[in-house]
Design a protein around this motif. Structure first.
Motif, short mmCIF file in Angstrom:
data_model
loop_
_atom_site.label_atom_id
_atom_site.label_comp_id
_atom_site.label_asym_id
_atom_site.label_seq_id
_atom_site.Cartn_x
_atom_site.Cartn_y
_atom_site.Cartn_z
N LYS A 1 3.90 5.28 -6.01
CA LYS A 1 3.74 5.22 -7.47
C LYS A 1 2.65 6.18 -7.95
O LYS A 1 2.76 6.74 -9.04
CB LYS A 1 3.40 3.80 -7.92
CG LYS A 1 4.58 2.89 -7.92
CD LYS A 1 5.57 3.37 -8.94
CE LYS A 1 6.73 2.43 -9.07
NZ LYS A 1 7.73 2.89 -10.01
N LEU A 2 1.58 6.36 -7.18
CA LEU A 2 0.53 7.30 -7.57
C LEU A 2 1.04 8.74 -7.59
O LEU A 2 0.66 9.54 -8.44
CB LEU A 2 -0.67 7.20 -6.64
CG LEU A 2 -1.61 6.03 -6.85
CD1 LEU A 2 -2.71 6.07 -5.80
CD2 LEU A 2 -2.20 6.06 -8.23
N ASN A 3 1.90 9.09 -6.65
CA ASN A 3 2.41 10.45 -6.56
C ASN A 3 3.60 10.69 -7.48
O ASN A 3 4.06 11.82 -7.59
CB ASN A 3 2.81 10.77 -5.12
CG ASN A 3 1.60 10.94 -4.24
OD1 ASN A 3 0.54 11.35 -4.69
ND2 ASN A 3 1.74 10.60 -2.97
N PHE B 1 2.30 1.58 -3.47
CA PHE B 1 1.27 2.05 -4.40
C PHE B 1 1.06 3.55 -4.27
O PHE B 1 0.91 4.25 -5.28
CB PHE B 1 -0.03 1.29 -4.14
CG PHE B 1 -1.12 1.60 -5.10
CD1 PHE B 1 -1.03 1.22 -6.42
CD2 PHE B 1 -2.25 2.28 -4.69
CE1 PHE B 1 -2.03 1.50 -7.32
CE2 PHE B 1 -3.26 2.57 -5.57
CZ PHE B 1 -3.15 2.18 -6.89
N LEU B 2 1.06 4.08 -3.06
CA LEU B 2 0.93 5.53 -2.87
C LEU B 2 2.11 6.29 -3.45
O LEU B 2 1.94 7.37 -4.02
CB LEU B 2 0.77 5.85 -1.38
CG LEU B 2 -0.56 5.46 -0.76
CD1 LEU B 2 -0.52 5.71 0.74
CD2 LEU B 2 -1.70 6.21 -1.40
N ASP C 1 0.83 -1.21 0.00
CA ASP C 1 0.00 0.00 0.00
C ASP C 1 0.86 1.26 0.00
O ASP C 1 0.55 2.23 -0.69
CB ASP C 1 -1.00 0.00 1.15
CG ASP C 1 -0.34 -0.14 2.51
OD1 ASP C 1 0.86 -0.47 2.58
OD2 ASP C 1 -1.05 0.06 3.52
N HIS C 2 1.96 1.25 0.74
CA HIS C 2 2.86 2.39 0.75
C HIS C 2 3.55 2.54 -0.60
O HIS C 2 3.70 3.66 -1.13
CB HIS C 2 3.88 2.23 1.87
CG HIS C 2 4.70 3.45 2.11
ND1 HIS C 2 6.03 3.40 2.36
CD2 HIS C 2 4.37 4.76 2.13
CE1 HIS C 2 6.51 4.63 2.51
NE2 HIS C 2 5.50 5.47 2.38
#
Length: 113
Positions: A90-92, A87-88, A84-85
């Protein structure tokens, strides 16, 4: 300066719930369980036959269970991050890409009239 060896991994998250699950993982389990609790009875009641409804409910629960497992328990071992960390991050990443220049003078094509 004196150095001491710590026998515990201080960088990993604390497994506070019964020694094998963290609070972050418990939150994923509670939210995922609440989501399953809301839509599984609806899927089960759509089908008239008990066995068909049960199979449909199990099949519809699989994406939610996969999501809970990946975001709650999967780790990126090469990066030592929870998924989850990761993924965050990669989103930013898209927001961090820009035109970088050296110095304080502006480039001519960037100046607006």
């Amino acid at each position: 300066m004196r150095k001491e060896t710590v026998p515990i991994d201080m960088s990993s998250e604390q497994k506070t719930i019964l020694g094998f699950i963290s609070i972050r993982q418990l939150i994923y389990l509670i939210i995922g369980g609440a989501i399953l609790y809301t839509y599984i009875p609806i899927v089960f009641n759509i089908f008239p036959h008990f066995i068909v409804g049960g199979i449909a409910a199990l099949i519809s629960a699989i994406p939610t269970l996969v999501f809970i497992f990946i975001f709650g328990f999967w780790k990126k071992t090469k990066l030592h991050l929870n998924f989850d960390h990761y993924f965050l991050i990669k989103l930013n990443y898209g927001k961090q890409i820009g035109i970088w220049r050296k110095g304080s003078r502006s480039i001519n094509w960037k100046v607006t009239n």
